[in-house]
Scaffold this motif. Structure first.
Motif, PDB file in Angstrom:
ATOM      1  N   TRP A  62       0.844  -1.212   0.000  1.00 55.09           N
ATOM      2  CA  TRP A  62       0.000   0.000   0.000  1.00 55.09           C
ATOM      3  C   TRP A  62       0.870   1.248   0.000  1.00 55.09           C
ATOM      4  CZ3 TRP A  62      -0.522  -3.568   4.129  1.00 55.09           C
ATOM      5  CH2 TRP A  62       0.029  -3.204   5.340  1.00 55.09           C
ATOM      6  N   TRP A  63       2.049   1.097  -0.578  1.00 54.50           N
ATOM      7  CA  TRP A  63       2.950   2.240  -0.564  1.00 54.50           C
ATOM      8  C   TRP A  63       2.866   3.042  -1.847  1.00 54.50           C
ATOM      9  CZ3 TRP A  63       7.057  -1.599   1.518  1.00 54.50           C
ATOM     10  CH2 TRP A  63       6.844  -1.796   2.886  1.00 54.50           C
ATOM     11  N   GLU A  68       6.079   7.128   1.199  1.00 56.66           N
ATOM     12  CA  GLU A  68       6.058   5.665   1.232  1.00 56.66           C
ATOM     13  C   GLU A  68       6.540   5.126  -0.104  1.00 56.66           C
ATOM     14  OE1 GLU A  68       3.344   4.436   4.361  1.00 56.66           O
ATOM     15  OE2 GLU A  68       1.834   4.815   2.853  1.00 56.66           O
ATOM     16  N   GLY A  96      -3.477   4.739   3.577  1.00 54.78           N
ATOM     17  CA  GLY A  96      -2.598   4.492   4.714  1.00 54.78           C
ATOM     18  C   GLY A  96      -2.990   3.258   5.495  1.00 54.78           C
ATOM     19  N   ALA A  97      -1.972   2.592   6.053  1.00 59.00           N
ATOM     20  CA  ALA A  97      -2.129   1.382   6.861  1.00 59.00           C
ATOM     21  C   ALA A  97      -2.773   0.236   6.081  1.00 59.00           C
ATOM     22  CB  ALA A  97      -2.906   1.658   8.141  1.00 59.00           C
ATOM     23  N   GLN A 119       2.697  -7.584   0.949  1.00 60.43           N
ATOM     24  CA  GLN A 119       3.105  -6.991   2.223  1.00 60.43           C
ATOM     25  C   GLN A 119       2.206  -7.502   3.342  1.00 60.43           C
ATOM     26  OE1 GLN A 119       2.491  -2.780   2.010  1.00 60.43           O
ATOM     27  NE2 GLN A 119       3.098  -2.370   4.103  1.00 60.43           N
ATOM     28  N   HIS A 173       9.302  -0.232  12.215  1.00 63.82           N
ATOM     29  CA  HIS A 173       8.734   1.096  12.431  1.00 63.82           C
ATOM     30  C   HIS A 173       8.404   1.267  13.907  1.00 63.82           C
ATOM     31  CE1 HIS A 173       8.132   3.245   8.707  1.00 63.82           C
ATOM     32  NE2 HIS A 173       7.481   2.262   8.112  1.00 63.82           N
ATOM     33  N   TRP A 221      -8.255   4.326  11.018  1.00 60.27           N
ATOM     34  CA  TRP A 221      -7.056   3.588  11.453  1.00 60.27           C
ATOM     35  C   TRP A 221      -6.128   4.495  12.259  1.00 60.27           C
ATOM     36  CZ3 TRP A 221      -2.019   4.795  10.350  1.00 60.27           C
ATOM     37  CH2 TRP A 221      -1.763   5.602   9.244  1.00 60.27           C
ATOM     38  N   TRP A 278      -3.170  10.039   6.677  1.00 61.31           N
ATOM     39  CA  TRP A 278      -2.180  10.515   7.647  1.00 61.31           C
ATOM     40  C   TRP A 278      -1.345  11.675   7.106  1.00 61.31           C
ATOM     41  CZ3 TRP A 278       3.075  10.021   6.590  1.00 61.31           C
ATOM     42  CH2 TRP A 278       3.433   9.129   5.574  1.00 61.31           C
ATOM     43  N   TRP A 298       6.906   6.597   9.707  1.00 65.72           N
ATOM     44  CA  TRP A 298       6.804   6.849   8.271  1.00 65.72           C
ATOM     45  C   TRP A 298       6.618   8.358   8.033  1.00 65.72           C
ATOM     46  CZ3 TRP A 298       4.096   3.099  10.922  1.00 65.72           C
ATOM     47  CH2 TRP A 298       2.818   3.414  11.355  1.00 65.72           C
ATOM     48  N   LEU A 330       6.371  -2.242  14.839  1.00 65.23           N
ATOM     49  CA  LEU A 330       5.702  -3.026  13.810  1.00 65.23           C
ATOM     50  C   LEU A 330       6.728  -3.260  12.722  1.00 65.23           C
ATOM     51  CD1 LEU A 330       4.339  -0.899  11.192  1.00 65.23           C
ATOM     52  CD2 LEU A 330       3.982   0.116  13.444  1.00 65.23           C
ATOM     53  N   ASP A 332       7.124  -4.284   8.495  1.00 68.54           N
ATOM     54  CA  ASP A 332       6.580  -4.628   7.179  1.00 68.54           C
ATOM     55  C   ASP A 332       7.382  -5.795   6.627  1.00 68.54           C
ATOM     56  OD1 ASP A 332       4.652  -2.427   6.855  1.00 68.54           O
ATOM     57  OD2 ASP A 332       6.432  -1.162   6.925  1.00 68.54           O
ATOM     58  N   LYS A 366      11.980   5.564   3.731  1.00 66.43           N
ATOM     59  CA  LYS A 366      10.685   5.207   4.308  1.00 66.43           C
ATOM     60  C   LYS A 366      10.485   5.761   5.706  1.00 66.43           C
ATOM     61  CE  LYS A 366       6.881   2.678   4.174  1.00 66.43           C
ATOM     62  NZ  LYS A 366       6.302   2.802   5.494  1.00 66.43           N
ATOM     63  N   HIS A 404      -1.207  -1.959  13.583  1.00 68.18           N
ATOM     64  CA  HIS A 404      -0.380  -2.433  12.471  1.00 68.18           C
ATOM     65  C   HIS A 404       0.033  -3.889  12.660  1.00 68.18           C
ATOM     66  CE1 HIS A 404      -0.467   1.729  11.187  1.00 68.18           C
ATOM     67  NE2 HIS A 404      -0.213   2.037  12.447  1.00 68.18           N
TER      68      HIS A 404
HETATM   69  C1  GAL Z   1       1.585   0.832   8.248  1.00 70.06           C
HETATM   70  C2  GAL Z   1       2.771   0.320   7.502  1.00 70.06           C
HETATM   71  C3  GAL Z   1       3.760   1.397   7.311  1.00 70.06           C
HETATM   72  C4  GAL Z   1       3.098   2.612   6.700  1.00 70.06           C
HETATM   73  C5  GAL Z   1       1.808   2.978   7.405  1.00 70.06           C
HETATM   74  C6  GAL Z   1       1.024   4.101   6.777  1.00 70.06           C
HETATM   75  O1  GAL Z   1       0.637  -0.163   8.443  1.00 70.06           O
HETATM   76  O2  GAL Z   1       3.345  -0.729   8.225  1.00 70.06           O
HETATM   77  O3  GAL Z   1       4.809   0.950   6.508  1.00 70.06           O
HETATM   78  O4  GAL Z   1       2.897   2.355   5.379  1.00 70.06           O
HETATM   79  O5  GAL Z   1       0.990   1.875   7.514  1.00 70.06           O
HETATM   80  O6  GAL Z   1       0.528   3.770   5.539  1.00 70.06           O
END
Ligand code: GAL
Length: 444
Positions: A62-63, A68, A96-97, A119, A173, A221, A278, A298, A330, A332, A366, A404
């Motif tokens: 989701w980057w 990201e 995001g997330a 991911q 992260h 989220w 975010w 991030w 967390l 990834d 990142k 996450h």
């Molecule tokens: C988290 C992910 C991060 C970042 C964040 C915001 O879940 O682990 O790498 O992408 O979402 O999108």
């Protein structure tokens, strides 16, 4: 012991040979000299020219957003250099997330149409896929690449079931952070970021009196992310961890008090006009309409790299109130789904993800620190230098993120989402605690 098919099948050679053998450019057709033009007979339908079958790898994440995408792009570029015969298909879905991405991925997995690698957060989110036999055991890849002793033990445990390892983590992260602009605090006469949520509420009064919002927030989220940091700050590491292993009673007085604090924090946020994601929430802190935002690191990638803002001058960060010395982590990670169409190419992608070079290209962009313990420390500057130091400090207490994927399986996580949606509306702490306690018992 059952033997698994080799993880190192040579798939690229054939693809490269066939690309090199690609058909020559056609000579221009010579005009027929002087012959009177004849009616050309109808041409038989031509088969489309056969392209050399190029190997490819479809990678799902989701980057896509600022801060990201740059990290992913850096790793993709390195992958392409090392694997010129493999076409990289970036199947990232925005949001995001991974809120949107996860829904699409679930459908694809359900339909037996997985991407070649996707991911997943290390922890219980990944464990669900392992239990449902959606992802392959990567132990042999780990052995061949010598990765086992290159990752922290706790992280390896979060991706291992019954001694088998199922994903390749690219980063670590930190979720428990509060972000601000030093000049905004100075202008408000606030000496520094709050050390407790109580102090945050006191500052919020000053902030409100000056016509600003204390806390910028985004979609649900980000509210869940805020909830976990308030619970952590109010309850401390042991009781916070107990929320996820049954040792802390959700209906106890102290959890209710922590939930009441969450309500207070929400009441001084811009939740009524919350930002779309975010990044736009963070933008409100930069433009000075809001003073703080709680977000994972991030945000350092977004502000520090994508927006090129200066650490300590244009922005600063501190542990979220009540969580100094704690790393709410967390990670990834990328998987090899069962029935991936381009399995060998997917392994090449996983090798990129697990490599020192891949991680050292990805993480500085990142806003995360490398999962590997032997990465090049000199690449991690400013905020990331302190993050790496804290992560590797044996005195740091480590807990897992709720929002996450570390501490809650998907069923429990989505029950919490439903209950949280109601809680944010009715602000009934006891009802929320009861709903979560019930969901925990039903989903463990
Ligand atoms: C988290 C992910 C991060 C970042 C964040 C915001 O879940 O682990 O790498 O992408 O979402 O999108």
């Amino acid at each position: 012991m059952r033997r698994h098919s080799s993880l190192f099948a040579l798939s690229l050679t054939a693809a490269l040979v066939s690309i090199l053998a690609c058909s020559k450019a056609k000579e221009p057709a010579k005009e027929a000299a002087k012959e009177p033009a004849k009616e050309a007979p109808p041409e038989p339908a031509k088969e489309p020219p056969k392209e050399a079958a190029k190997d490819q790898v479809e990678v799902f994440s989701w980057w896509t957003g600022q801060g990201e995408q740059e990290g992913l792009d850096a790793m993709i570029a390195d992958f392409k250099t090392k694997n010129p015969g493999i076409e990289f298909v970036n199947a990232a879905v925005s949001g995001g997330a991974g809120t949107n991405a996860k829904a699409i991925l679930a459908n694809r997995l359900q339909a037996g149409n997985p991407p070649d690698s996707y991911q997943r957060h290390a922890g219980l989110e990944l464990a669900d896929d392992i239990k449902a036999a959606k992802v392959e055991d990567l132990t042999k890849l780990y052995e061949a690449q010598g990765w086992k002793d290159k990752l922290p033990k706790g992280l390896l445990e979060a991706i291992t079931i019954d001694g088998k390892i199922y994903s390749v983590p690219v980063n670590i992260h930190r979720a428990n952070l509060i972000w601000f602009v030093p000049k905004t605090l100075q202008a408000l006469g606030i000496s520094g970021p709050p050390k407790t949520w109580k102090e945050f509420m006191a500052q919020a009064k000053t902030i409100k009196a000056k016509g600003k919002t204390a806390l910028a927030i985004g979609p649900q989220w980000t509210q869940k992310h805020l909830l976990e940091t308030v619970l952590l700050g109010e309850l401390g590491t042991d009781k916070y961890t107990g929320l996820w292993n049954g040792k802390t009673d959700w209906k106890s007085a102290e959890v209710t008090a922590a939930l009441d604090m969450f309500k207070q924090v929400l009441s001084v946020s811009d939740i009524k006009s919350s930002a779309a994601d975010w990044q736009p929430a963070a933008d409100r802190v930069i433009d000075g309409t809001a003073v703080y935002t709680v977000m994972g690191d991030w945000l350092d990638g977004y502000w520090g790299r994508a927006k090129k803002l200066g650490y300590k001058t244009d922005y600063d960060v501190a542990p979220s109130p009540g969580s100094t010395g704690i790393y709410d982590f967390l990670s990834d990670s990328f998987t090899l789904p069962v029935a991936a169409k381009h399995r060998a190419a997917a392994e090449k992608w996983l090798i990129e993800c697990g490599s020192v070079e891949g991680q050292d290209l990805f993480n500085p962009q990142k806003g995360s620190v490398p999962a590997r313990t032997d990465a090049d420390k000199s690449k991690y500057k400013d905020y990331l230098a302190t993050a790496l130091k804290d992560w590797q400090d044996p005195a740091t207490k480590i807990v897992g993120s709720l929002a996450h994927g570390v501490v809650a399986n998907n069923a429990f996580g989505s029950e919490i989402d439903t209950a949280l949606g109601i809680f944010v509306e009715n602000r009934d702490s006891a009802a929320f605690a009861a709903a979560v306690a019930k969901a925990y018992a039903a989903t463990k």
